[in-house]
Scaffold this active site. Structure first.
Site, PDB file in Angstrom:
ATOM      1  N   CYS A   2       0.812  -1.219   0.000  1.00 27.20           N
ATOM      2  CA  CYS A   2       0.000   0.000   0.000  1.00 27.20           C
ATOM      3  C   CYS A   2       0.845   1.269   0.000  1.00 27.20           C
ATOM      4  O   CYS A   2       1.897   1.315   0.637  1.00 27.20           O
ATOM      5  CB  CYS A   2      -0.877   0.062   1.239  1.00 27.20           C
ATOM      6  SG  CYS A   2      -1.885  -1.380   1.485  1.00 27.20           S
ATOM      7  N   ARG A  27       4.950   0.088  -6.057  1.00 26.74           N
ATOM      8  CA  ARG A  27       4.932  -0.693  -4.826  1.00 26.74           C
ATOM      9  C   ARG A  27       3.969  -1.870  -4.924  1.00 26.74           C
ATOM     10  O   ARG A  27       4.039  -2.801  -4.119  1.00 26.74           O
ATOM     11  CB  ARG A  27       4.514   0.202  -3.637  1.00 26.74           C
ATOM     12  CG  ARG A  27       5.477   1.317  -3.349  1.00 26.74           C
ATOM     13  CD  ARG A  27       4.880   2.314  -2.379  1.00 26.74           C
ATOM     14  NE  ARG A  27       4.684   1.746  -1.072  1.00 26.74           N
ATOM     15  CZ  ARG A  27       5.594   1.734  -0.097  1.00 26.74           C
ATOM     16  NH1 ARG A  27       6.765   2.287  -0.323  1.00 26.74           N
ATOM     17  NH2 ARG A  27       5.338   1.207   1.058  1.00 26.74           N
ATOM     18  N   TRP A  75      -3.083  -2.672  -1.499  1.00 25.46           N
ATOM     19  CA  TRP A  75      -2.676  -4.030  -1.850  1.00 25.46           C
ATOM     20  C   TRP A  75      -3.430  -4.910  -0.879  1.00 25.46           C
ATOM     21  O   TRP A  75      -3.128  -4.927   0.313  1.00 25.46           O
ATOM     22  CB  TRP A  75      -1.159  -4.153  -1.679  1.00 25.46           C
ATOM     23  CG  TRP A  75      -0.537  -5.351  -2.312  1.00 25.46           C
ATOM     24  CD1 TRP A  75      -0.094  -5.453  -3.606  1.00 25.46           C
ATOM     25  CD2 TRP A  75      -0.232  -6.609  -1.691  1.00 25.46           C
ATOM     26  NE1 TRP A  75       0.453  -6.698  -3.817  1.00 25.46           N
ATOM     27  CE2 TRP A  75       0.380  -7.421  -2.668  1.00 25.46           C
ATOM     28  CE3 TRP A  75      -0.429  -7.128  -0.422  1.00 25.46           C
ATOM     29  CZ2 TRP A  75       0.807  -8.725  -2.403  1.00 25.46           C
ATOM     30  CZ3 TRP A  75      -0.005  -8.429  -0.152  1.00 25.46           C
ATOM     31  CH2 TRP A  75       0.602  -9.204  -1.141  1.00 25.46           C
ATOM     32  N   ASN A 101      -1.637   1.765   5.761  1.00 27.86           N
ATOM     33  CA  ASN A 101      -0.709   0.764   5.231  1.00 27.86           C
ATOM     34  C   ASN A 101      -0.322  -0.125   6.410  1.00 27.86           C
ATOM     35  O   ASN A 101       0.041   0.383   7.465  1.00 27.86           O
ATOM     36  CB  ASN A 101       0.522   1.489   4.653  1.00 27.86           C
ATOM     37  CG  ASN A 101       1.593   0.523   4.190  1.00 27.86           C
ATOM     38  OD1 ASN A 101       1.365  -0.675   4.117  1.00 27.86           O
ATOM     39  ND2 ASN A 101       2.759   1.065   3.878  1.00 27.86           N
ATOM     40  N   GLU A 479      19.230 -16.481  -7.925  1.00 27.71           N
ATOM     41  CA  GLU A 479      18.734 -15.154  -8.293  1.00 27.71           C
ATOM     42  C   GLU A 479      18.218 -15.167  -9.742  1.00 27.71           C
ATOM     43  O   GLU A 479      17.169 -14.591 -10.033  1.00 27.71           O
ATOM     44  CB  GLU A 479      19.843 -14.109  -8.098  1.00 27.71           C
ATOM     45  CG  GLU A 479      19.547 -12.722  -8.621  1.00 27.71           C
ATOM     46  CD  GLU A 479      18.308 -12.050  -8.023  1.00 27.71           C
ATOM     47  OE1 GLU A 479      17.674 -12.611  -7.122  1.00 27.71           O
ATOM     48  OE2 GLU A 479      17.962 -10.959  -8.517  1.00 27.71           O
ATOM     49  N   LYS A 483      14.411 -14.225 -10.864  1.00 27.22           N
ATOM     50  CA  LYS A 483      14.103 -13.149 -11.816  1.00 27.22           C
ATOM     51  C   LYS A 483      13.138 -13.656 -12.871  1.00 27.22           C
ATOM     52  O   LYS A 483      12.164 -13.015 -13.203  1.00 27.22           O
ATOM     53  CB  LYS A 483      15.378 -12.671 -12.541  1.00 27.22           C
ATOM     54  CG  LYS A 483      16.285 -11.733 -11.820  1.00 27.22           C
ATOM     55  CD  LYS A 483      15.803 -10.313 -11.647  1.00 27.22           C
ATOM     56  CE  LYS A 483      14.979 -10.148 -10.437  1.00 27.22           C
ATOM     57  NZ  LYS A 483      15.568 -10.114  -9.146  1.00 27.22           N
ATOM     58  N   GLU A 486       9.482 -14.631 -11.424  1.00 23.61           N
ATOM     59  CA  GLU A 486       8.621 -13.565 -10.900  1.00 23.61           C
ATOM     60  C   GLU A 486       8.078 -12.648 -11.974  1.00 23.61           C
ATOM     61  O   GLU A 486       6.996 -12.115 -11.833  1.00 23.61           O
ATOM     62  CB  GLU A 486       9.328 -12.760  -9.805  1.00 23.61           C
ATOM     63  CG  GLU A 486      10.483 -11.932 -10.274  1.00 23.61           C
ATOM     64  CD  GLU A 486      11.151 -11.158  -9.148  1.00 23.61           C
ATOM     65  OE1 GLU A 486      10.479 -10.794  -8.180  1.00 23.61           O
ATOM     66  OE2 GLU A 486      12.366 -10.910  -9.252  1.00 23.61           O
ATOM     67  N   HIS A 502      20.740 -36.719  -7.505  1.00 20.58           N
ATOM     68  CA  HIS A 502      20.005 -37.160  -6.321  1.00 20.58           C
ATOM     69  C   HIS A 502      18.507 -36.905  -6.455  1.00 20.58           C
ATOM     70  O   HIS A 502      17.796 -36.880  -5.462  1.00 20.58           O
ATOM     71  CB  HIS A 502      20.587 -36.487  -5.076  1.00 20.58           C
ATOM     72  CG  HIS A 502      22.049 -36.780  -4.920  1.00 20.58           C
ATOM     73  ND1 HIS A 502      22.508 -37.991  -4.494  1.00 20.58           N
ATOM     74  CD2 HIS A 502      23.148 -36.040  -5.219  1.00 20.58           C
ATOM     75  CE1 HIS A 502      23.835 -37.978  -4.508  1.00 20.58           C
ATOM     76  NE2 HIS A 502      24.242 -36.804  -4.945  1.00 20.58           N
ATOM     77  N   LYS A 601       6.488  -4.203  -4.422  1.00 19.20           N
ATOM     78  CA  LYS A 601       7.897  -3.832  -4.351  1.00 19.20           C
ATOM     79  C   LYS A 601       8.411  -3.877  -2.921  1.00 19.20           C
ATOM     80  O   LYS A 601       9.494  -4.365  -2.649  1.00 19.20           O
ATOM     81  CB  LYS A 601       8.076  -2.428  -4.932  1.00 19.20           C
ATOM     82  CG  LYS A 601       9.495  -1.901  -4.863  1.00 19.20           C
ATOM     83  CD  LYS A 601      10.392  -2.671  -5.809  1.00 19.20           C
ATOM     84  CE  LYS A 601      11.835  -2.225  -5.769  1.00 19.20           C
ATOM     85  NZ  LYS A 601      12.716  -3.268  -6.325  1.00 19.20           N
TER      86      LYS A 601
HETATM   87  C1  F6R Z   1      12.859  -9.943  -6.310  1.00 23.80           C
HETATM   88  C2  F6R Z   1      12.747  -8.946  -5.268  1.00 23.80           C
HETATM   89  C3  F6R Z   1      12.388  -9.415  -3.904  1.00 23.80           C
HETATM   90  C4  F6R Z   1      13.126  -8.568  -2.855  1.00 23.80           C
HETATM   91  C5  F6R Z   1      12.623  -8.941  -1.450  1.00 23.80           C
HETATM   92  C6  F6R Z   1      13.342  -8.175  -0.381  1.00 23.80           C
HETATM   93  O1  F6R Z   1      13.226  -9.374  -7.525  1.00 23.80           O
HETATM   94  O2  F6R Z   1      12.892  -7.784  -5.510  1.00 23.80           O
HETATM   95  O3  F6R Z   1      12.644 -10.764  -3.736  1.00 23.80           O
HETATM   96  O4  F6R Z   1      14.495  -8.790  -2.976  1.00 23.80           O
HETATM   97  O5  F6R Z   1      11.249  -8.688  -1.351  1.00 23.80           O
HETATM   98  O6  F6R Z   1      13.152  -6.799  -0.523  1.00 23.80           O
HETATM   99  P1  F6R Z   1      14.116  -5.746   0.160  1.00 23.80           P
HETATM  100  O7  F6R Z   1      15.446  -5.901  -0.487  1.00 23.80           O
HETATM  101  O8  F6R Z   1      13.482  -4.428  -0.111  1.00 23.80           O
HETATM  102  O9  F6R Z   1      14.158  -6.113   1.607  1.00 23.80           O
END
Ligand code: F6R
Length: 606
Positions: A2, A27, A75, A101, A479, A483, A486, A502, A601
């Site tokens: 939010c 966000r 949200w 929020n 990672e 990427k 998501e 395994h 975000k």
């Molecule tokens: C993936 C992504 C999330 C953040 C996670 C932690 O691309 O952005 O997995 O890495 O939500 O967020 P922060 O770094 O803001 O604590």
């Protein structure tokens, strides 16, 4: 999650609120609304869906008159995303409009209590209890009503409260809230990106504080209502940094910004051939006292931590574990005053990471954080902080946030190894030299853009893609696969290559796409064998290796060759083609890249 904005001044509020909400879109949200006061009446306009719907409904705010108001992007947590559950929520007497929020944990109990005293509810949200509580206490002065209401709430809540007598409040408990100081007008918002078009002078509220805003004055109070003197901080980010700048998506813009972000993060910390991390505020003696490191974070930040773990253990020989914060916080972590807890977070507002820090702090650990957002909750909570200088990151999928986190962890490892006397001069100088070359190497990795786009077009129709690697390559696999999944919604999972036999190799059949990372040279031969094994079972292999690795070129179906550097520093360049791959696969699949479904975000609730 939010987003909240508030404004008071002599200009029309609604267009300013809508513009602020647009800047908070990244966000993540599913409905939006504004409440504006005019001649003693609060008008509320809210709707499910995008802010552009709200703009259409109000002719970009022109239809909602008044110079003081609050806005919100929701949200959904309690109640489905619909018009009724969207914020702002009005008290039944129309005196208070509330945006929120966070999560009010005792809302069910409060709701029961209010219903039994005859109050009618319209929505399924936890937030609506706040509006009714304010009305309940509303015979008092508005400030007292705000305090009494806040005292009844449990959980995390950042609130904006507009009263029909023209008073405007912002309240913070466990969530981001920033006050913006203008000339003859003042603001609040969840995030500086919503404020920087208007002002760079801000006040960071602390938990338990609230503020009253008028056009000429901001007064901050503690929870007992006593005024608190707060420092004014200056934001260094500019408006352009939070805009797309001609790119189709924020994610692509942020990928391209990485050479600059890494330069800003690395360069100022190298002086006279040494890494300088004085900002950390840890004496040599304190550093020598550390016998265990625990890295905690969520999502990509935890994968940055995985890279950091390999580098710290190799250079410093200090046992280092990485644990996602949502697990660590409930596990009774075994830490003490000799443990250094490193929390990694781009936003500095991630609820689980905050809770894990609190848990470890309580148990006596020394806490530090690697954070991108200055003044964020995590930055304030820990004993020591080092900032990544990535600039604002808007796309939900982190890119420059991640690589700058890895860069700081690398620098910390080298710095610590030096302080502990565990690295010789030759290796130190060589690592430092390679560290300084990272921005230019990242640029060369970015120059692979067209080739990666071509490859993405060959792979985008697959419904599952596996990632394999060993050691640091495995950390990058985690990672890289996150990427991809998501933003493209393709099933993608990372496996340590040595583990294939395994179990996972059972999934490999003719045409199964596998991204094989083979940049960690010490285990290159082992990776080549793993690639052979999966090729023998029909896998289609897209290999990522170092420039000049001829064996990979002859073995893989497709390959990406990245610039060489010290093996410990390779993960920063290695992730670039994987970011681009995810981006172009998602694009080819027509996905909403900057705002993937179900994701936010900044994850400010558990
Ligand atoms: C993936 C992504 C999330 C953040 C996670 C932690 O691309 O952005 O997995 O890495 O939500 O967020 P922060 O770094 O803001 O604590």
């Amino acid at each position: 999650m939010c987003g909240i904005v508030g404004f008071t001044g002599s200009r029309q509020a609604a267009p300013i609120l809508l513009e602020g909400l647009k800047r908070l879109e990244y966000r993540g949200y599913d409905s939006a609304g504004v409440a504006v006061l005019d001649s003693g009446d609060i008008s509320v306009v809210k709707t499910r869906g995008m802010i552009k719907n709200l703009c259409e409904m109000t002719h970009d705010g022109a239809d909602v008159k008044g110079c003081i108001g609050v806005g919100h992007t929701r949200w959904a947590t309690h109640g489905v995303p619909n018009d009724v559950n969207a914020h702002p929520h009005l008290s039944n007497n129309g005196r208070f409009a509330v945006v929120h929020n966070g999560i009010i944990e005792n809302y069910a109990q409060l709701r029961e209590e209010l219903i039994s005293s005859g109050i009618k509810f319209k929505s399924d949200t936890d937030t609506e209890v706040v509006a009714h509580l304010l009305e309940y206490y509303g015979d008092e002065d508005a400030k007292v009503a705000v305090m009494k209401t806040a005292a009844r709430l449990k959980g995390s809540y950042v609130l904006g409260v507009l009263c029909n007598d023209g008073r405007l409040f912002a309240i913070r408990e466990s969530g981001p809230l920033i006050l913006g100081i203008g000339v003859g007008e003042n603001y609040f918002a969840s995030d500086v990106t919503a404020l920087i078009a208007h002002t760079k002078n801000v006040i960071y509220l602390d938990d338990g504080e609230f503020a009253e805003l008028t056009p000429d004055k901001i007064t901050v109070y503690d929870c007992t209502g006593s005024p608190v003197t707060k420092p004014v901080s200056r934001v260094v980010w500019d408006v352009e940094a939070a805009e797309k700048g001609g790119y189709e998506h924020f994610m692509l813009k942020e990928i391209m910004e990485q050479p600059r972000a890494l330069k800003a993060t690395i360069e100022p910390r190298i002086k006279d051939g040494r890494i300088v991390l004085e900002e950390l505020g840890l004496t040599d003696e304190e550093l020598r006292d550390v016998n265990k490191i625990v890295i905690t974070a969520c999502g990509s930040a935890s994968y940055a931590g995985q890279v950091g773990r390999y580098v710290i253990e190799e250079l410093c020989r200090i046992p280092t574990q990485v644990e996602v914060a949502s697990e660590l916080r409930y596990r009774g972590p075994i830490v003490d005053s000799h443990t250094l807890l490193i929390a990694v977070s781009q936003s500095g507002e991630t609820a689980d990471t905050i809770a894990a820090i609190r848990e470890c702090k309580e148990k006596g650990a020394r806490t530090m954080a690697i954070v991108n957002v200055v003044g964020s909750t995590i930055a304030k909570l820990v004993d020591h902080v080092v900032y990544t200088w990535a600039g604002p990151e808007v796309a939900v999928a982190t890119t420059k946030g991640y690589t700058t986190q890895v860069a700081i962890l690398d620098m910390l490892a080298i710095y610590l190894a030096d302080k502990l006397g565990r690295i010789d001069k030759e290796r130190y100088d060589q690592l430092l030299g390679d560290l300084q070359e990272i921005p230019s190497k990242i640029q060369r990795a970015i120059d692979l853009n067209t080739h990666v786009q071509y490859l993405a077009e060959r792979y985008y129709q697959n419904r599952a893609i596996y990632f394999i690697g060993r050691n640091l390559d495995y950390a990058s696999c985690m990672e890289g696969s996150l990427k991809l999944k998501e933003i493209s919604y393709i099933f993608a999972e990372a496996y340590p290559a040595g583990e294939l036999k395994h179990g996972t190799i059972a999934l490999i059949e003719s045409g199964s796409p596998v991204v094989a990372l083979a940049c960690y040279e010490r285990l290159f031969d082992k990776m080549v064998s793993n690639i052979e094994e999966i090729k023998a079972r029909g896998a289609k292999v897209l290999a990522v290796a170092l420039e000049g690795d001829k064996r990979i070129v002859s073995q893989a179906d497709d390959f990406i060759l990245i610039p060489r550097s010290d093996p410990l520093l390779v993960p920063i360049a290695e992730i670039i083609p994987l970011q681009l791959f995810a981006y172009y696969v998602a694009k080819a699949n027509g996905c909403d890249i900057d705002k993937p479904k179900n994701l936010a975000k900044s994850v400010t609730v558990e």
